[in-house]
Design a protein around this motif. Structure first.
Motif, PDB file in Angstrom:
ATOM      1  N   ILE A  57       7.023  13.250  -1.553  1.00 45.92           N
ATOM      2  CA  ILE A  57       7.467  11.890  -1.233  1.00 45.92           C
ATOM      3  C   ILE A  57       7.387  11.019  -2.464  1.00 45.92           C
ATOM      4  O   ILE A  57       8.323  10.290  -2.795  1.00 45.92           O
ATOM      5  N   PHE A  58       6.269  11.091  -3.163  1.00 47.65           N
ATOM      6  CA  PHE A  58       5.945  10.144  -4.233  1.00 47.65           C
ATOM      7  C   PHE A  58       6.329  10.655  -5.623  1.00 47.65           C
ATOM      8  O   PHE A  58       5.663  10.361  -6.601  1.00 47.65           O
ATOM      9  N   ASP A  80       7.955   5.438   8.061  1.00 49.70           N
ATOM     10  CA  ASP A  80       8.147   4.635   6.842  1.00 49.70           C
ATOM     11  C   ASP A  80       6.843   4.318   6.097  1.00 49.70           C
ATOM     12  O   ASP A  80       6.861   3.606   5.107  1.00 49.70           O
ATOM     13  N   LEU A  81       5.735   4.840   6.564  1.00 54.77           N
ATOM     14  CA  LEU A  81       4.437   4.721   5.885  1.00 54.77           C
ATOM     15  C   LEU A  81       3.999   3.277   5.644  1.00 54.77           C
ATOM     16  O   LEU A  81       3.368   2.966   4.642  1.00 54.77           O
ATOM     17  N   THR A  82       4.300   2.379   6.568  1.00 55.34           N
ATOM     18  CA  THR A  82       3.994   0.960   6.350  1.00 55.34           C
ATOM     19  C   THR A  82       3.057   0.341   7.386  1.00 55.34           C
ATOM     20  O   THR A  82       3.078  -0.870   7.573  1.00 55.34           O
ATOM     21  N   PHE A  83       2.215   1.112   8.012  1.00 60.67           N
ATOM     22  CA  PHE A  83       1.373   0.544   9.069  1.00 60.67           C
ATOM     23  C   PHE A  83       0.515  -0.617   8.571  1.00 60.67           C
ATOM     24  O   PHE A  83       0.448  -1.667   9.193  1.00 60.67           O
ATOM     25  N   LYS A 139      11.548  12.698  -1.790  1.00 65.99           N
ATOM     26  CA  LYS A 139      12.201  12.766  -3.102  1.00 65.99           C
ATOM     27  C   LYS A 139      13.558  13.463  -3.054  1.00 65.99           C
ATOM     28  O   LYS A 139      14.319  13.424  -4.001  1.00 65.99           O
ATOM     29  N   TYR A 140      13.860  14.126  -1.934  1.00 70.12           N
ATOM     30  CA  TYR A 140      15.149  14.806  -1.759  1.00 70.12           C
ATOM     31  C   TYR A 140      16.107  13.971  -0.908  1.00 70.12           C
ATOM     32  O   TYR A 140      17.136  14.467  -0.460  1.00 70.12           O
ATOM     33  N   ASN A 141      15.718  12.719  -0.655  1.00 68.14           N
ATOM     34  CA  ASN A 141      16.500  11.782   0.164  1.00 68.14           C
ATOM     35  C   ASN A 141      16.630  12.239   1.614  1.00 68.14           C
ATOM     36  O   ASN A 141      17.613  11.928   2.281  1.00 68.14           O
ATOM     37  N   ARG A 142      15.622  12.964   2.086  1.00 63.76           N
ATOM     38  CA  ARG A 142      15.575  13.378   3.494  1.00 63.76           C
ATOM     39  C   ARG A 142      14.583  12.489   4.224  1.00 63.76           C
ATOM     40  O   ARG A 142      13.557  12.092   3.664  1.00 63.76           O
ATOM     41  N   LYS A 143      14.874  12.190   5.473  1.00 65.81           N
ATOM     42  CA  LYS A 143      13.970  11.388   6.294  1.00 65.81           C
ATOM     43  C   LYS A 143      12.619  12.081   6.415  1.00 65.81           C
ATOM     44  O   LYS A 143      12.539  13.310   6.458  1.00 65.81           O
ATOM     45  N   ARG A 176      13.036   3.410  -1.190  1.00 65.44           N
ATOM     46  CA  ARG A 176      13.319   4.708  -0.572  1.00 65.44           C
ATOM     47  C   ARG A 176      12.206   5.128   0.384  1.00 65.44           C
ATOM     48  O   ARG A 176      12.459   5.536   1.518  1.00 65.44           O
ATOM     49  N   ILE A 177      10.974   5.006  -0.065  1.00 65.60           N
ATOM     50  CA  ILE A 177       9.845   5.480   0.730  1.00 65.60           C
ATOM     51  C   ILE A 177       9.535   4.544   1.899  1.00 65.60           C
ATOM     52  O   ILE A 177       9.433   4.985   3.052  1.00 65.60           O
ATOM     53  N   PHE A 178       9.392   3.253   1.618  1.00 70.18           N
ATOM     54  CA  PHE A 178       8.863   2.329   2.620  1.00 70.18           C
ATOM     55  C   PHE A 178       9.916   1.602   3.437  1.00 70.18           C
ATOM     56  O   PHE A 178       9.597   1.086   4.512  1.00 70.18           O
ATOM     57  N   ASN A 179      11.154   1.547   2.979  1.00 70.31           N
ATOM     58  CA  ASN A 179      12.215   0.910   3.780  1.00 70.31           C
ATOM     59  C   ASN A 179      13.143   1.932   4.413  1.00 70.31           C
ATOM     60  O   ASN A 179      13.596   1.740   5.536  1.00 70.31           O
ATOM     61  N   LEU A 180      13.433   3.002   3.681  1.00 68.56           N
ATOM     62  CA  LEU A 180      14.345   4.018   4.197  1.00 68.56           C
ATOM     63  C   LEU A 180      13.613   5.205   4.814  1.00 68.56           C
ATOM     64  O   LEU A 180      14.208   5.978   5.562  1.00 68.56           O
ATOM     65  N   GLY A 181      12.330   5.380   4.468  1.00 66.79           N
ATOM     66  CA  GLY A 181      11.552   6.494   5.011  1.00 66.79           C
ATOM     67  C   GLY A 181      12.055   7.846   4.536  1.00 66.79           C
ATOM     68  O   GLY A 181      12.191   8.773   5.324  1.00 66.79           O
TER      69      GLY A 181
END
Length: 133
Positions: A108-109, A68-71, A41-45, A33-38
């Motif tokens: 988010i987490f 997506d927090l993956t730099f 916790k509320y399923n919002r971008k 959810r966090i790193f692939n979908l961005g």
């Protein structure tokens, strides 16, 4: 009476097994959810990137259509799990996750409602197995 004894004896194992299965599933679901979908916790971008950061990501060959927090993937790698919980395994993860939640003004987490339901679903499945055994 023998069946009742078997069920009572098996309850602790069922809870432990369910917890372990759920933690692993929640761990995978939340990282996706966090790193692939961005999503938060509320399923919002989580939003987008500033033009300068977007260019920096593009130069590195990373997607730029949503945050997506993956730099570096260090934040993602800092998330760990044990038999009871999903947690940040180092200070970097704690610091950056807190910063990201302040920056985006959202949680988010933390688990989504769907992620919270995973334990209940698995526990019910494992209890059904115990009743039927």
């Amino acid at each position: 009476m023998e069946m009742l004894t078997k069920i009572i004896t098996g309850l602790d194992d069922v809870v432990a097994i369910s917890k372990n299965l759920a933690i692993n599933e929640i761990y995978g679901a939340s990282k996706n959810r966090i790193f692939n979908l961005g999503e938060d916790k509320y399923n919002r971008k989580l939003g987008g990137y500033t033009p300068s950061y977007k260019a920096k990501r593009k130069d590195k060959g990373l997607q730029t259509s949503f945050k997506d927090l993956t730099f570096t993937t260090n934040l993602q790698k800092s998330i760990s799990r044990n038999d009871d919980t999903v947690y940040f395994g180092n200070e970097y993860g704690k610091k950056i996750s807190s910063y990201q939640e302040r920056q985006t003004a959202t949680r988010i987490f933390a688990p989504t409602e769907e992620e919270r339901e995973i334990f209940k679903k698995i526990l019910n499945e494992e209890l059904d197995k115990l009743w039927k055994s």
